[in-house]
Motif scaffolding. Structure first.
Motif: not given
Length: 260
Positions: A106-124
């Motif tokens: 999916s285009k939009g949801p997929g990009r949002i998911a990658l951004v959210a994943a990046l936020v999660a791992v940046f905080l770790q």
């Protein structure tokens, strides 16, 4: 190339390394059990996951990346692990491969998911998973160029550089820095591990299952995890000790094979 060899070949190389390097027998048992479970899922799991179920699965996987921030399982203030009973699983290795596959659909949801994943791992913080997000975004961009995907890849790369500086932990035996350990056993063993890493990227990119975007995103995620392992103290995916990567890529390959 079918999905099972793409997982089994590097995992068997990892079992060979653990055996020759003198790892505890429990380590071999953990990796072998994870491999058998993953193969069983790919071979006998439900052949198709309905499209309407795939977005909720993607959301649940992204949420799992945030769970380590609240579980209290941390080392030197760094939290990357999911407590499953007495076992700790590396969150990024467990869920990022499947996120990569589902984000490619999916285009939009997929990009949002990658951004959210990046936020999660940046905080770790977790530079290994950050570089895996980078690789997945690059794979998606190569398969289906879009400015937003390119921006995600660039942002993930910069974030990963920051995490490499502030997120390193001491190397764990048979998990990280295994090329050095393998070379002390046999130079050919170290070469075999390196070839397995490079070969797995090619195997994943050349699968017959899934779309080009899914294959390239999954191969890119593996390349990202591998690069982090080669340059710093991060787990070697599939070829080192740990069930997380084996289960994570097993789930991703199952989801890829069940696409419709």
């Amino acid at each position: 190339m079918s999905t099972i060899p793409a997982l089994a070949i590097p995992a068997l190389v990892g079992l060979t390394y653990l055996l020759l390097a003198g790892a505890p027998r429990s380590y071999l048992l953990v990796n072998a059990t994870a491999l058998l479970l993953s193969i069983a899922l790919m071979a006998f799991g439900k052949p198709r996951v309905q499209r309407q179920h795939r977005l909720p699965i993607l959301v649940a996987l992204v949420v799992l990346l945030f769970v380590p921030l609240f579980t209290g399982v941390a080392i030197n203030g760094i939290a990357r692990w999911l407590p499953i009973g007495p076992v700790l699983l590396h969150a990024g290795l467990l869920v990022l491969p499947a996120i990569s596959v589902l984000a490619a659909e999916s285009k939009g949801p997929g990009r949002i998911a990658l951004v959210a994943a990046l936020v999660a791992v940046f905080l770790q913080p977790d530079a290994g998973t950050g570089l895996a997000v980078t690789g997945a975004a690059i794979g998606l961009y190569v398969a289906r160029p879009h400015w937003a995907t390119g921006c995600i890849a660039f942002a993930a790369f910069l974030a990963s550089l920051s995490m490499l500086v502030r997120g390193e932990l001491p190397a764990q035996p048979y998990v990280e820095r295994i090329l050095v350990d393998a070379a002390q056993v046999s130079l050919w063993l170290a070469v075999g591990i390196l070839v397995a890493l490079l070969g797995t990227v090619a195997l994943l990119a050349g699968l017959r299952s899934g779309t080009v975007s899914q294959r390239f995103a999954l191969a890119g995620s593996f390349a990202g995890f591998s690069i982090a392992a080669l340059v710093s103290n991060y787990p070697f995916p599939l070829v080192g000790y740990g069930a997380s990567a084996i289960l994570g890529y097993g789930l991703a390959l199952f989801l890829m094979g069940s696409s419709r």
